[in-house]
Design a protein around this motif. Structure first.
Motif, PDB file in Angstrom:
ATOM      1  N   MET A   1     -50.656  12.072 -19.180  1.00  7.25           N
ATOM      2  CA  MET A   1     -49.474  12.892 -19.420  1.00  7.25           C
ATOM      3  C   MET A   1     -49.711  14.326 -18.947  1.00  7.25           C
ATOM      4  O   MET A   1     -50.780  14.881 -19.158  1.00  7.25           O
ATOM      5  N   LYS A   2     -48.682  14.903 -18.265  1.00  6.14           N
ATOM      6  CA  LYS A   2     -48.833  16.265 -17.753  1.00  6.14           C
ATOM      7  C   LYS A   2     -48.764  17.258 -18.903  1.00  6.14           C
ATOM      8  O   LYS A   2     -48.029  17.056 -19.868  1.00  6.14           O
ATOM      9  N   SER A   3     -49.527  18.371 -18.768  1.00  3.07           N
ATOM     10  CA  SER A   3     -49.504  19.355 -19.848  1.00  3.07           C
ATOM     11  C   SER A   3     -48.251  20.230 -19.727  1.00  3.07           C
ATOM     12  O   SER A   3     -47.641  20.331 -18.661  1.00  3.07           O
ATOM     13  N   THR A   4     -47.924  20.861 -20.836  1.00  2.00           N
ATOM     14  CA  THR A   4     -46.726  21.704 -20.861  1.00  2.00           C
ATOM     15  C   THR A   4     -47.073  23.101 -20.364  1.00  2.00           C
ATOM     16  O   THR A   4     -48.120  23.648 -20.705  1.00  2.00           O
ATOM     17  N   VAL A   5     -46.174  23.679 -19.572  1.00  2.00           N
ATOM     18  CA  VAL A   5     -46.355  25.051 -19.102  1.00  2.00           C
ATOM     19  C   VAL A   5     -45.615  25.963 -20.076  1.00  2.00           C
ATOM     20  O   VAL A   5     -44.412  25.809 -20.300  1.00  2.00           O
ATOM     21  N   ARG A   6     -46.358  26.932 -20.638  1.00  3.99           N
ATOM     22  CA  ARG A   6     -45.747  27.866 -21.589  1.00  3.99           C
ATOM     23  C   ARG A   6     -45.215  29.076 -20.830  1.00  3.99           C
ATOM     24  O   ARG A   6     -45.978  29.761 -20.137  1.00  3.99           O
ATOM     25  N   VAL A   7     -43.922  29.284 -20.961  1.00  2.79           N
ATOM     26  CA  VAL A   7     -43.238  30.276 -20.115  1.00  2.79           C
ATOM     27  C   VAL A   7     -42.717  31.456 -20.933  1.00  2.79           C
ATOM     28  O   VAL A   7     -42.124  31.275 -21.997  1.00  2.79           O
ATOM     29  N   LEU A   8     -42.934  32.675 -20.388  1.00  2.00           N
ATOM     30  CA  LEU A   8     -42.212  33.862 -20.863  1.00  2.00           C
ATOM     31  C   LEU A   8     -41.076  34.095 -19.872  1.00  2.00           C
ATOM     32  O   LEU A   8     -41.312  34.173 -18.662  1.00  2.00           O
ATOM     33  N   LEU A   9     -39.849  34.198 -20.394  1.00  4.17           N
ATOM     34  CA  LEU A   9     -38.683  34.405 -19.539  1.00  4.17           C
ATOM     35  C   LEU A   9     -38.231  35.863 -19.648  1.00  4.17           C
ATOM     36  O   LEU A   9     -37.888  36.330 -20.744  1.00  4.17           O
ATOM     37  N   ARG A  28     -39.541  18.317 -20.233  1.00  7.07           N
ATOM     38  CA  ARG A  28     -40.668  18.156 -21.174  1.00  7.07           C
ATOM     39  C   ARG A  28     -41.915  18.907 -20.753  1.00  7.07           C
ATOM     40  O   ARG A  28     -42.825  19.097 -21.551  1.00  7.07           O
ATOM     41  N   GLU A  29     -41.981  19.290 -19.471  1.00  4.31           N
ATOM     42  CA  GLU A  29     -43.184  19.983 -18.994  1.00  4.31           C
ATOM     43  C   GLU A  29     -43.065  21.499 -19.137  1.00  4.31           C
ATOM     44  O   GLU A  29     -43.984  22.229 -18.760  1.00  4.31           O
ATOM     45  N   ILE A  30     -41.931  21.970 -19.632  1.00  4.37           N
ATOM     46  CA  ILE A  30     -41.726  23.420 -19.785  1.00  4.37           C
ATOM     47  C   ILE A  30     -41.429  23.750 -21.241  1.00  4.37           C
ATOM     48  O   ILE A  30     -40.600  23.092 -21.888  1.00  4.37           O
ATOM     49  N   ASP A  31     -42.132  24.783 -21.746  1.00  4.24           N
ATOM     50  CA  ASP A  31     -41.846  25.270 -23.093  1.00  4.24           C
ATOM     51  C   ASP A  31     -41.631  26.786 -22.998  1.00  4.24           C
ATOM     52  O   ASP A  31     -42.561  27.518 -22.639  1.00  4.24           O
ATOM     53  N   ILE A  32     -40.415  27.222 -23.247  1.00  2.00           N
ATOM     54  CA  ILE A  32     -40.168  28.673 -23.206  1.00  2.00           C
ATOM     55  C   ILE A  32     -40.628  29.261 -24.532  1.00  2.00           C
ATOM     56  O   ILE A  32     -39.965  29.109 -25.557  1.00  2.00           O
ATOM     57  N   VAL A  33     -41.789  29.894 -24.501  1.00  2.00           N
ATOM     58  CA  VAL A  33     -42.407  30.358 -25.747  1.00  2.00           C
ATOM     59  C   VAL A  33     -41.986  31.777 -26.105  1.00  2.00           C
ATOM     60  O   VAL A  33     -42.162  32.213 -27.240  1.00  2.00           O
ATOM     61  N   ALA A  34     -41.453  32.526 -25.115  1.00  2.00           N
ATOM     62  CA  ALA A  34     -41.023  33.904 -25.401  1.00  2.00           C
ATOM     63  C   ALA A  34     -39.930  34.313 -24.422  1.00  2.00           C
ATOM     64  O   ALA A  34     -39.882  33.818 -23.293  1.00  2.00           O
ATOM     65  N   GLN A  35     -39.050  35.187 -24.892  1.00  2.00           N
ATOM     66  CA  GLN A  35     -37.957  35.686 -24.054  1.00  2.00           C
ATOM     67  C   GLN A  35     -37.876  37.201 -24.203  1.00  2.00           C
ATOM     68  O   GLN A  35     -38.029  37.716 -25.302  1.00  2.00           O
ATOM     69  N   GLU A  47     -48.571  37.684 -23.939  1.00  2.00           N
ATOM     70  CA  GLU A  47     -49.896  37.247 -24.396  1.00  2.00           C
ATOM     71  C   GLU A  47     -50.029  35.732 -24.546  1.00  2.00           C
ATOM     72  O   GLU A  47     -51.036  35.153 -24.187  1.00  2.00           O
ATOM     73  N   ASP A  48     -48.966  35.078 -25.046  1.00  2.00           N
ATOM     74  CA  ASP A  48     -49.096  33.650 -25.365  1.00  2.00           C
ATOM     75  C   ASP A  48     -48.540  32.701 -24.315  1.00  2.00           C
ATOM     76  O   ASP A  48     -48.365  31.519 -24.590  1.00  2.00           O
ATOM     77  N   CYS A  49     -48.239  33.205 -23.117  1.00  2.00           N
ATOM     78  CA  CYS A  49     -47.660  32.302 -22.105  1.00  2.00           C
ATOM     79  C   CYS A  49     -48.701  31.952 -21.035  1.00  2.00           C
ATOM     80  O   CYS A  49     -49.775  32.537 -20.982  1.00  2.00           O
ATOM     81  N   ASP A  50     -48.352  30.941 -20.213  1.00  2.00           N
ATOM     82  CA  ASP A  50     -49.160  30.638 -19.025  1.00  2.00           C
ATOM     83  C   ASP A  50     -48.576  31.339 -17.799  1.00  2.00           C
ATOM     84  O   ASP A  50     -49.296  31.833 -16.949  1.00  2.00           O
ATOM     85  N   VAL A  51     -47.247  31.336 -17.728  1.00  2.00           N
ATOM     86  CA  VAL A  51     -46.531  31.865 -16.560  1.00  2.00           C
ATOM     87  C   VAL A  51     -45.356  32.705 -17.047  1.00  2.00           C
ATOM     88  O   VAL A  51     -44.661  32.289 -17.985  1.00  2.00           O
ATOM     89  N   ALA A  52     -45.125  33.856 -16.407  1.00  2.00           N
ATOM     90  CA  ALA A  52     -43.908  34.627 -16.708  1.00  2.00           C
ATOM     91  C   ALA A  52     -42.934  34.446 -15.559  1.00  2.00           C
ATOM     92  O   ALA A  52     -43.314  34.542 -14.388  1.00  2.00           O
ATOM     93  N   ILE A  53     -41.683  34.133 -15.907  1.00  2.00           N
ATOM     94  CA  ILE A  53     -40.616  33.990 -14.900  1.00  2.00           C
ATOM     95  C   ILE A  53     -39.701  35.201 -15.031  1.00  2.00           C
ATOM     96  O   ILE A  53     -39.206  35.492 -16.125  1.00  2.00           O
ATOM     97  N   ASP A  54     -39.479  35.894 -13.909  1.00  2.00           N
ATOM     98  CA  ASP A  54     -38.680  37.129 -13.925  1.00  2.00           C
ATOM     99  C   ASP A  54     -37.365  36.962 -13.171  1.00  2.00           C
ATOM    100  O   ASP A  54     -37.365  36.753 -11.954  1.00  2.00           O
ATOM    101  N   PHE A  55     -36.261  37.029 -13.899  1.00  2.00           N
ATOM    102  CA  PHE A  55     -34.916  37.133 -13.296  1.00  2.00           C
ATOM    103  C   PHE A  55     -34.232  38.284 -14.010  1.00  2.00           C
ATOM    104  O   PHE A  55     -33.342  38.082 -14.833  1.00  2.00           O
ATOM    105  N   SER A  56     -34.690  39.524 -13.739  1.00  2.00           N
ATOM    106  CA  SER A  56     -34.132  40.658 -14.479  1.00  2.00           C
ATOM    107  C   SER A  56     -33.576  41.693 -13.505  1.00  2.00           C
ATOM    108  O   SER A  56     -32.497  41.506 -12.938  1.00  2.00           O
TER     109      SER A  56
END
Ligand code: NAD
Length: 228
Positions: A1-9, A28-35, A47-56
């Motif tokens: 099973m693939k691991s979940t990517v923790r995302v800051l949006l 299922r492979e994405i968990d938005i842990v912070a916004q 601090e708690d994410c793997d990847v930050a996604i920026d659309f600002s």
């Protein structure tokens, strides 16, 4: 099973931010842990994410890069309209971090980039090139980041320094339309992409977030993600 990517949006309250939140609910492979949105501290949220996604907004990039370097996180940057200095900030961060920077995350537009390069290489100097782009009335930057990318591709493929003419139209609620026009003696070729919904960009950004995890530092494009 693939691991979940923790995302800051970042830019979570905006049109793209909301589209990403909706899409991530079914992934299922994405968990938005912070916004975060305007005024929120980015570094604490990172601090708690793997990847930050920026659309600002382009002006957020200095704080985003500083936080990502401090926390050692990967970045997916979809925001457009960066100045030369802001682009330099991204390039410098990419010496230490894996970063995907894309003016357009849709598969179709990235194929348009590929086709445009190929067409420009094939057409001789007899053919001129121009770009027409249309977006909704509230889009802040003009020309669009996608039109600028197309212009850079055309200049590189044609080995010219002259600017490629870009016509920008702002009307209604157009999600995004881009046409590259090649004009030659007695003939004309038009390559057009029309986005029907923001979901295509959101889907591409989530795909990039999964792809960028664990990559070596560097500045990657969506064409790298798609293997084009
Ligand atoms: P929007 O105006 O609807 O949303 C932007 C959000 O960012 C707003 O909620 C705003 O409050 C927030 N914001 C502004 N400054 C901020 C800051 N310093 N820190 C944190 N949040 C901040 O815009 P949108 O339509 O969602 O587009 C956002 C960006 O993404 C634009 O630059 C747009 O051109 C770009 N975009 C890129 C793609 C792509 O595929 N790369 C696709 C669509 C839009």
């Amino acid at each position: 099973m693939k691991s979940t990517v923790r995302v800051l949006l970042i830019g979570a309250a905006g049109r793209m931010g909301k589209t990403i939140v909706d899409l991530a609910r079914t992934d299922r492979e994405i968990d938005i842990v912070a916004q975060c949105d305007l005024g929120d501290p980015i570094e604490t949220a990172m601090e708690d994410c793997d990847v930050a996604i920026d659309f600002s907004h382009a002006d957020a990039i200095t704080e985003i890069c500083r936080a990502a370097l401090h926390c050692n996180k990967s970045l997916v940057i979809g925001t457009t309209g960066h100045s030369q200095a802001q682009r330099q900030t991204i390039k410098e961060a990419a010496r230490s971090l894996p970063i995907v920077l894309a003016s357009n995350f849709s598969v179709g537009v990235n194929v348009l980039f590929w086709l445009t390069r190929k067409a420009a290489e094939r057409f001789g100097d007899d053919f001129s090139a121009e770009i027409v782009e249309a977006h909704h009335k509230t889009k802040r930057d003009a020309p669009s980041g996608t039109a600028k990318t197309l212009a850079e591709l055309l200049k590189a493929a044609r080995k010219i320094e002259n600017e490629i003419p870009i016509q920008s139209i702002r009307e209604g609620d157009v999600v995004g339309e881009h046409t590259v026009i090649f004009k030659g003696p007695e003939e004309r070729l038009e390559l057009t992409h029309r986005a029907a919904s923001r979901e295509i960009f959101a889907r591409g950004a989530l795909r990039a977030a999964k792809w960028v995890m664990g990559r070596p530092p560097g500045l990657y494009s969506m064409q790298d993600v798609l293997g084009l």
